[in-house]
Design a protein around this motif. Sequence first.
Motif, PDB file in Angstrom:
ATOM      1  N   GLU A  71       0.826  -1.197   0.000  1.00 36.34           N
ATOM      2  CA  GLU A  71       0.000   0.000   0.000  1.00 36.34           C
ATOM      3  C   GLU A  71       0.867   1.257   0.000  1.00 36.34           C
ATOM      4  O   GLU A  71       1.796   1.389   0.794  1.00 36.34           O
ATOM      5  CB  GLU A  71      -0.916  -0.022   1.224  1.00 36.34           C
ATOM      6  CG  GLU A  71      -2.011   0.987   1.202  1.00 36.34           C
ATOM      7  CD  GLU A  71      -3.014   0.746   2.311  1.00 36.34           C
ATOM      8  OE1 GLU A  71      -4.217   0.877   2.031  1.00 36.34           O
ATOM      9  OE2 GLU A  71      -2.613   0.447   3.437  1.00 36.34           O
ATOM     10  N   GLY A  72       0.543   2.158  -0.892  1.00 32.05           N
ATOM     11  CA  GLY A  72       1.234   3.435  -0.952  1.00 32.05           C
ATOM     12  C   GLY A  72       0.704   4.392   0.111  1.00 32.05           C
ATOM     13  O   GLY A  72      -0.171   4.045   0.905  1.00 32.05           O
ATOM     14  N   PHE A  73       1.230   5.608   0.114  1.00 38.64           N
ATOM     15  CA  PHE A  73       0.781   6.595   1.095  1.00 38.64           C
ATOM     16  C   PHE A  73       1.056   8.000   0.603  1.00 38.64           C
ATOM     17  O   PHE A  73       1.802   8.220  -0.348  1.00 38.64           O
ATOM     18  CB  PHE A  73       1.470   6.368   2.447  1.00 38.64           C
ATOM     19  CG  PHE A  73       2.972   6.508   2.403  1.00 38.64           C
ATOM     20  CD1 PHE A  73       3.583   7.740   2.606  1.00 38.64           C
ATOM     21  CD2 PHE A  73       3.779   5.411   2.147  1.00 38.64           C
ATOM     22  CE1 PHE A  73       4.955   7.868   2.565  1.00 38.64           C
ATOM     23  CE2 PHE A  73       5.152   5.525   2.106  1.00 38.64           C
ATOM     24  CZ  PHE A  73       5.748   6.765   2.315  1.00 38.64           C
ATOM     25  N   ARG A  74       0.431   8.951   1.285  1.00 41.00           N
ATOM     26  CA  ARG A  74       0.673  10.376   1.057  1.00 41.00           C
ATOM     27  C   ARG A  74       1.102  10.972   2.394  1.00 41.00           C
ATOM     28  O   ARG A  74       0.484  10.715   3.417  1.00 41.00           O
ATOM     29  CB  ARG A  74      -0.583  11.075   0.564  1.00 41.00           C
ATOM     30  CG  ARG A  74      -0.984  10.671  -0.816  1.00 41.00           C
ATOM     31  CD  ARG A  74      -2.205  11.432  -1.235  1.00 41.00           C
ATOM     32  NE  ARG A  74      -2.552  11.079  -2.599  1.00 41.00           N
ATOM     33  CZ  ARG A  74      -3.709  11.370  -3.156  1.00 41.00           C
ATOM     34  NH1 ARG A  74      -4.612  12.024  -2.480  1.00 41.00           N
ATOM     35  NH2 ARG A  74      -3.947  11.005  -4.399  1.00 41.00           N
ATOM     36  N   TYR A  75       2.139  11.779   2.351  1.00 43.14           N
ATOM     37  CA  TYR A  75       2.686  12.389   3.560  1.00 43.14           C
ATOM     38  C   TYR A  75       2.501  13.895   3.455  1.00 43.14           C
ATOM     39  O   TYR A  75       3.009  14.520   2.523  1.00 43.14           O
ATOM     40  CB  TYR A  75       4.163  12.016   3.694  1.00 43.14           C
ATOM     41  CG  TYR A  75       4.816  12.483   4.965  1.00 43.14           C
ATOM     42  CD1 TYR A  75       4.430  11.986   6.203  1.00 43.14           C
ATOM     43  CD2 TYR A  75       5.833  13.429   4.919  1.00 43.14           C
ATOM     44  CE1 TYR A  75       5.035  12.410   7.361  1.00 43.14           C
ATOM     45  CE2 TYR A  75       6.450  13.862   6.079  1.00 43.14           C
ATOM     46  CZ  TYR A  75       6.033  13.348   7.299  1.00 43.14           C
ATOM     47  OH  TYR A  75       6.629  13.771   8.449  1.00 43.14           O
ATOM     48  N   PHE A  76       1.750  14.476   4.399  1.00 42.63           N
ATOM     49  CA  PHE A  76       1.453  15.906   4.409  1.00 42.63           C
ATOM     50  C   PHE A  76       2.134  16.575   5.598  1.00 42.63           C
ATOM     51  O   PHE A  76       2.313  15.960   6.652  1.00 42.63           O
ATOM     52  CB  PHE A  76      -0.063  16.128   4.537  1.00 42.63           C
ATOM     53  CG  PHE A  76      -0.855  15.621   3.372  1.00 42.63           C
ATOM     54  CD1 PHE A  76      -1.169  16.464   2.315  1.00 42.63           C
ATOM     55  CD2 PHE A  76      -1.310  14.310   3.319  1.00 42.63           C
ATOM     56  CE1 PHE A  76      -1.910  16.006   1.243  1.00 42.63           C
ATOM     57  CE2 PHE A  76      -2.047  13.845   2.244  1.00 42.63           C
ATOM     58  CZ  PHE A  76      -2.349  14.705   1.201  1.00 42.63           C
ATOM     59  N   LEU A  82       1.132  18.581   0.566  1.00 41.58           N
ATOM     60  CA  LEU A  82       1.662  17.271   0.235  1.00 41.58           C
ATOM     61  C   LEU A  82       3.177  17.347   0.094  1.00 41.58           C
ATOM     62  O   LEU A  82       3.698  18.110  -0.718  1.00 41.58           O
ATOM     63  CB  LEU A  82       1.035  16.765  -1.073  1.00 41.58           C
ATOM     64  CG  LEU A  82       1.495  15.408  -1.577  1.00 41.58           C
ATOM     65  CD1 LEU A  82       1.096  14.304  -0.599  1.00 41.58           C
ATOM     66  CD2 LEU A  82       0.900  15.126  -2.954  1.00 41.58           C
ATOM     67  N   ARG A  84       5.161  14.279   0.118  1.00 39.72           N
ATOM     68  CA  ARG A  84       5.663  13.071  -0.541  1.00 39.72           C
ATOM     69  C   ARG A  84       4.503  12.129  -0.825  1.00 39.72           C
ATOM     70  O   ARG A  84       3.591  11.992  -0.013  1.00 39.72           O
ATOM     71  CB  ARG A  84       6.673  12.393   0.380  1.00 39.72           C
ATOM     72  CG  ARG A  84       7.336  11.187  -0.199  1.00 39.72           C
ATOM     73  CD  ARG A  84       8.458  10.729   0.724  1.00 39.72           C
ATOM     74  NE  ARG A  84       8.702   9.326   0.498  1.00 39.72           N
ATOM     75  CZ  ARG A  84       9.163   8.499   1.395  1.00 39.72           C
ATOM     76  NH1 ARG A  84       9.445   8.929   2.599  1.00 39.72           N
ATOM     77  NH2 ARG A  84       9.355   7.245   1.112  1.00 39.72           N
ATOM     78  N   GLU A  85       4.566  11.480  -1.973  1.00 44.68           N
ATOM     79  CA  GLU A  85       3.547  10.499  -2.328  1.00 44.68           C
ATOM     80  C   GLU A  85       4.234   9.254  -2.864  1.00 44.68           C
ATOM     81  O   GLU A  85       5.112   9.330  -3.713  1.00 44.68           O
ATOM     82  CB  GLU A  85       2.609  11.067  -3.389  1.00 44.68           C
ATOM     83  CG  GLU A  85       1.487  10.142  -3.756  1.00 44.68           C
ATOM     84  CD  GLU A  85       0.466  10.791  -4.686  1.00 44.68           C
ATOM     85  OE1 GLU A  85      -0.539  10.118  -4.959  1.00 44.68           O
ATOM     86  OE2 GLU A  85       0.669  11.916  -5.126  1.00 44.68           O
ATOM     87  N   VAL A  86       3.818   8.119  -2.336  1.00 39.56           N
ATOM     88  CA  VAL A  86       4.334   6.832  -2.787  1.00 39.56           C
ATOM     89  C   VAL A  86       3.138   6.026  -3.284  1.00 39.56           C
ATOM     90  O   VAL A  86       2.214   5.754  -2.523  1.00 39.56           O
ATOM     91  CB  VAL A  86       5.063   6.082  -1.640  1.00 39.56           C
ATOM     92  CG1 VAL A  86       5.495   4.705  -2.086  1.00 39.56           C
ATOM     93  CG2 VAL A  86       6.245   6.888  -1.131  1.00 39.56           C
ATOM     94  N   PRO A  87       3.123   5.639  -4.558  1.00 42.68           N
ATOM     95  CA  PRO A  87       1.976   4.891  -5.098  1.00 42.68           C
ATOM     96  C   PRO A  87       1.974   3.434  -4.626  1.00 42.68           C
ATOM     97  O   PRO A  87       2.984   2.918  -4.154  1.00 42.68           O
ATOM     98  CB  PRO A  87       2.196   4.975  -6.613  1.00 42.68           C
ATOM     99  CG  PRO A  87       3.665   5.130  -6.771  1.00 42.68           C
ATOM    100  CD  PRO A  87       4.140   5.907  -5.570  1.00 42.68           C
ATOM    101  N   ASP A  88       0.813   2.801  -4.769  1.00 47.73           N
ATOM    102  CA  ASP A  88       0.728   1.365  -4.507  1.00 47.73           C
ATOM    103  C   ASP A  88       1.698   0.641  -5.427  1.00 47.73           C
ATOM    104  O   ASP A  88       1.940   1.078  -6.555  1.00 47.73           O
ATOM    105  CB  ASP A  88      -0.687   0.845  -4.767  1.00 47.73           C
ATOM    106  CG  ASP A  88      -1.701   1.340  -3.749  1.00 47.73           C
ATOM    107  OD1 ASP A  88      -1.303   1.913  -2.722  1.00 47.73           O
ATOM    108  OD2 ASP A  88      -2.911   1.150  -4.001  1.00 47.73           O
TER     109      ASP A  88
END
Length: 166
Positions: A71-76, A82, A84-88
């Motif tokens: 599972e990816g995530f978004r870091y705010f 936003l 950082r964003e890491v996709p699935d």
Amino acid sequence: MKFHSVNELENFSFRDAVITHFEQRDQRILLEVEALIVKGSNSQNSRFYDSYADTAQLNLVKGKILQGVKEGFRYFNADGVLLREVPDEELTEAQLKELLNSCRGAYLFAAERKADTEEGQMTYSLGIEFGDDSDGTLTMGDSYWLQVCCSSVEVDWERYMNRVER
């Protein structure tokens, strides 16, 4: 086993369930978990209130893992920006095998029925989460979703433990 439940995963709660064993063999997916909650609505629960089961075995008969996803995530930041964003990420066969071999101590936080296949099999999403203790404090680590199909799901346990506190 004293208690035997068939095809009623919706009558269990996995919020505290910890995996002690996970394997796929002979067209079966076998999981052993601790702290599985048997809901009061479960056909095997004569107490009629949510209770923890002793160590429980989940057997996905004719089970097959269709897909594994990290599972990816978004870091705010605190302002909602936003950072950082890491996709699935879909797992390869090698990564999936490594995941199954490292599940001991991970949380099985969800087992959700999704749909039925044309062949009459049921499909489920299993949510697995690892704790991250790298800095000395146990926090959320990586989460994975496994898409599985099976002909039936059997859950067995020997006895009930404590009543679930809300």
